[in-house]
Design a protein around this motif. Structure first.
Motif, PDB file in Angstrom:
ATOM      1  N   THR A 288       7.534   1.233  29.876  1.00 31.90           N
ATOM      2  CA  THR A 288       8.227   0.110  29.256  1.00 31.90           C
ATOM      3  C   THR A 288       8.069  -1.056  29.860  1.00 31.90           C
ATOM      4  O   THR A 288       7.916  -1.247  31.172  1.00 31.90           O
ATOM      5  CB  THR A 288       9.898   0.307  29.033  1.00 31.90           C
ATOM      6  OG1 THR A 288      10.251   1.417  28.194  1.00 31.90           O
ATOM      7  CG2 THR A 288      10.485  -0.708  28.098  1.00 31.90           C
ATOM      8  N   TRP A 336       5.631  -2.853  34.059  1.00 30.84           N
ATOM      9  CA  TRP A 336       5.681  -1.752  33.637  1.00 30.84           C
ATOM     10  C   TRP A 336       6.721  -0.756  34.450  1.00 30.84           C
ATOM     11  O   TRP A 336       6.656  -0.836  35.745  1.00 30.84           O
ATOM     12  CB  TRP A 336       4.486  -0.972  33.539  1.00 30.84           C
ATOM     13  CG  TRP A 336       3.460  -1.532  32.278  1.00 30.84           C
ATOM     14  CD1 TRP A 336       2.370  -2.358  32.834  1.00 30.84           C
ATOM     15  CD2 TRP A 336       3.446  -1.500  30.904  1.00 30.84           C
ATOM     16  NE1 TRP A 336       1.566  -2.618  31.642  1.00 30.84           N
ATOM     17  CE2 TRP A 336       2.196  -2.022  30.623  1.00 30.84           C
ATOM     18  CE3 TRP A 336       4.225  -0.940  30.359  1.00 30.84           C
ATOM     19  CZ2 TRP A 336       2.105  -2.188  29.271  1.00 30.84           C
ATOM     20  CZ3 TRP A 336       3.987  -0.747  28.847  1.00 30.84           C
ATOM     21  CH2 TRP A 336       2.988  -1.470  28.279  1.00 30.84           C
ATOM     22  N   ARG A 367      10.313  -9.635  20.160  1.00 32.81           N
ATOM     23  CA  ARG A 367       9.075  -8.940  20.569  1.00 32.81           C
ATOM     24  C   ARG A 367       8.988  -8.755  22.213  1.00 32.81           C
ATOM     25  O   ARG A 367       7.882  -8.546  22.597  1.00 32.81           O
ATOM     26  CB  ARG A 367       8.025  -9.814  20.064  1.00 32.81           C
ATOM     27  CG  ARG A 367       8.225 -10.087  18.495  1.00 32.81           C
ATOM     28  CD  ARG A 367       6.814 -11.196  18.246  1.00 32.81           C
ATOM     29  NE  ARG A 367       6.730 -12.310  18.964  1.00 32.81           N
ATOM     30  CZ  ARG A 367       7.151 -13.602  18.671  1.00 32.81           C
ATOM     31  NH1 ARG A 367       7.926 -13.485  17.628  1.00 32.81           N
ATOM     32  NH2 ARG A 367       6.927 -14.497  19.397  1.00 32.81           N
ATOM     33  N   THR A 370       7.512  -3.496  24.734  1.00 35.06           N
ATOM     34  CA  THR A 370       6.604  -2.809  24.413  1.00 35.06           C
ATOM     35  C   THR A 370       6.371  -1.630  25.086  1.00 35.06           C
ATOM     36  O   THR A 370       6.961  -1.560  26.454  1.00 35.06           O
ATOM     37  CB  THR A 370       5.108  -3.548  24.512  1.00 35.06           C
ATOM     38  OG1 THR A 370       5.045  -3.734  25.918  1.00 35.06           O
ATOM     39  CG2 THR A 370       5.078  -4.720  23.504  1.00 35.06           C
ATOM     40  N   THR A 371       5.955  -0.409  24.739  1.00 27.62           N
ATOM     41  CA  THR A 371       5.706   0.776  25.482  1.00 27.62           C
ATOM     42  C   THR A 371       4.372   1.121  25.639  1.00 27.62           C
ATOM     43  O   THR A 371       3.424   0.683  24.834  1.00 27.62           O
ATOM     44  CB  THR A 371       6.508   1.941  24.970  1.00 27.62           C
ATOM     45  OG1 THR A 371       6.105   2.252  23.585  1.00 27.62           O
ATOM     46  CG2 THR A 371       8.179   1.628  24.802  1.00 27.62           C
TER      47      THR A 371
END
Length: 410
Positions: A288, A336, A367, A370-371
């Protein structure tokens, strides 16, 4: 509030106490989240919980409830026990309990001067659950059993007054559980505004970032025929955290409430946070990242076989062992990360939101997340010298607005 104190208030000529009378034991069914109890103002309220957060492995997110929005945490070692009752003179406790199915007993005594229930005592039995908040009003003595391995989040409401029973740096009056009589206290009357809550929380951060000693207990005593307060401070000390050569690990602000139990106060100037319940087993291994926010995560309870894996800006995978509530792991924007290990954990998640433009009212927070599969999580975005974050009070206000909106949907 979790700040230290050394000075005792002026002595008074009053020795106020009341006999204890146990009037009832209340069993709370697991599916009940809201109920009132006989001591005025003592109740359970439904908490703000969302299932399945967007971060891989997160099965539940506990948001703040309505109120000032300050979030302090108390962790409890496995053999933790309370030998005393405590009475807050200028604080309503708003407690949510997180853990692995433990059952706890809450013992309460009304010690409020002038209360029609003065001296009345009740016991509440219930399971640890993120779905309810226990409200304990100022002036109600409390102690708990069964807290080993449990983390408690407190969203306190603070009050001020000219009051001989109140010590601003430590408003908790303690007495032994074996005492046949309980102190009678005068409680503060004037609820502080939200801005004052933020100021006091930041003062607590500053104090506990410098001292990090043991929390002091304040007892009412008689000296030379006069009643005053004495402060007793244990000599517990916390172990130094692991070394970190990537700048990911930071020391939290805390005091010790046991040899290995901690009161952990906020580390950001928004003074608020969420609790993430993370199932570590059977994950798909996805990473993530948050594009527009910096996160600081702190392990609070659960499995000690838990890590957080972070990909640095040069592509190196850095693994930090969790299981220590005295440290937080800092995750810059665009970094990440993933949780790994076995079992289930509860972590504090603090957020700082990038200020992309002082005139941009359409912030892309929706927004933010994200993954990626492990093979797709390349080097993280390096943190920029020009990164600026929204002021803490602005983010705090957004969190409180979210809590109010969630209350309207219940």
């Amino acid at each position: 509030m979790p700040m230290t104190a050394d000075a005792a208030p002026p002595a008074t000529a009053l020795d106020r106490s009341t006999p204890r009378r146990h009037i009832g034991t209340f069993e709370v069914p697991d599916d009940v989240t809201a109920v009132d109890f006989p001591l005025d103002g003592t109740r359970l309220e439904t908490a703000h919980v969302t299932d399945r957060g967007a971060t891989a492995g997160v099965v539940r997110v506990a948001r703040i409830s309505e109120g000032p929005g300050i979030t302090d945490y108390v962790t409890h070692q496995k053999d933790f026990t309370y030998s005393t009752y405590g009475i807050h003179v200028g604080q309503d406790d708003r407690l949510t309990f997180f853990g692995d199915g433990q059952r706890i007993a809450v013992h309460l005594i009304d010690c409020r001067e002038g209360s029609p229930r003065l001296g009345d005592e009740i016991t509440i039995h219930m399971a640890v659950s993120p779905h309810r908040v226990l409200i304990i009003p100022k002036g109600v003595a409390h102690t708990l059993d069964g807290l080993g391995g449990v983390v408690t989040r407190d969203e306190p409401v603070w009050y001020a007054d000219r009051n001989p029973d109140w010590e601003p740096d430590n408003d908790l009056v303690s007495f032994l559980r074996t005492a046949e009589r309980a102190p009678v206290v005068r409680t503060n009357r004037h609820r502080l505004p939200v801005a004052a809550h933020l100021l006091l929380s930041r003062m607590s951060q500053r104090t506990n970032s410098e001292v990090r000693g043991a929390y002091a207990a304040r007892f009412r005593v008689s000296v030379g025929g006069r009643t005053t307060y004495a402060t007793i401070r244990p000599d517990w000390r916390a172990a130094e955290p692991q070394s970190d050569d990537h700048g990911l690990v930071r020391r939290n602000n805390f005091v010790l409430t046991g040899p290995e139990s901690f009161t952990v106060v906020p580390s950001t100037d928004s003074c608020t946070s969420d609790v993430l319940e993370v199932a570590l087993d059977g994950q798909d291994g996805r990473f993530t990242r948050h594009a527009y926010s910096r996160r600081t995560v702190t392990w609070m309870a659960g499995s000690e076989e838990a890590d957080i894996e972070v990909v640095t800006a040069d592509g190196e995978h850095r693994v930090v062992r969790l299981g220590d509530p005295t440290i937080g792991v800092r995750i810059p924007p665009g970094t990440w990360y993933r949780f790994t290990g076995t079992g289930r954990i509860w972590v504090r998640s603090e957020m700082e939101l990038l200020d992309l433009s002082p005139w941009n009212l359409d912030h892309p927070l929706v927004r933010d997340l994200t993954t990626a599969d492990p093979g797709e999580a390349g080097p993280s975005r390096p943190e920029q010298d020009g990164d600026r974050y929204l002021p803490g009070p602005a983010l705090h206000a957004l969190a409180r607005m979210e809590a109010k909106a969630m209350s309207l949907t219940h």
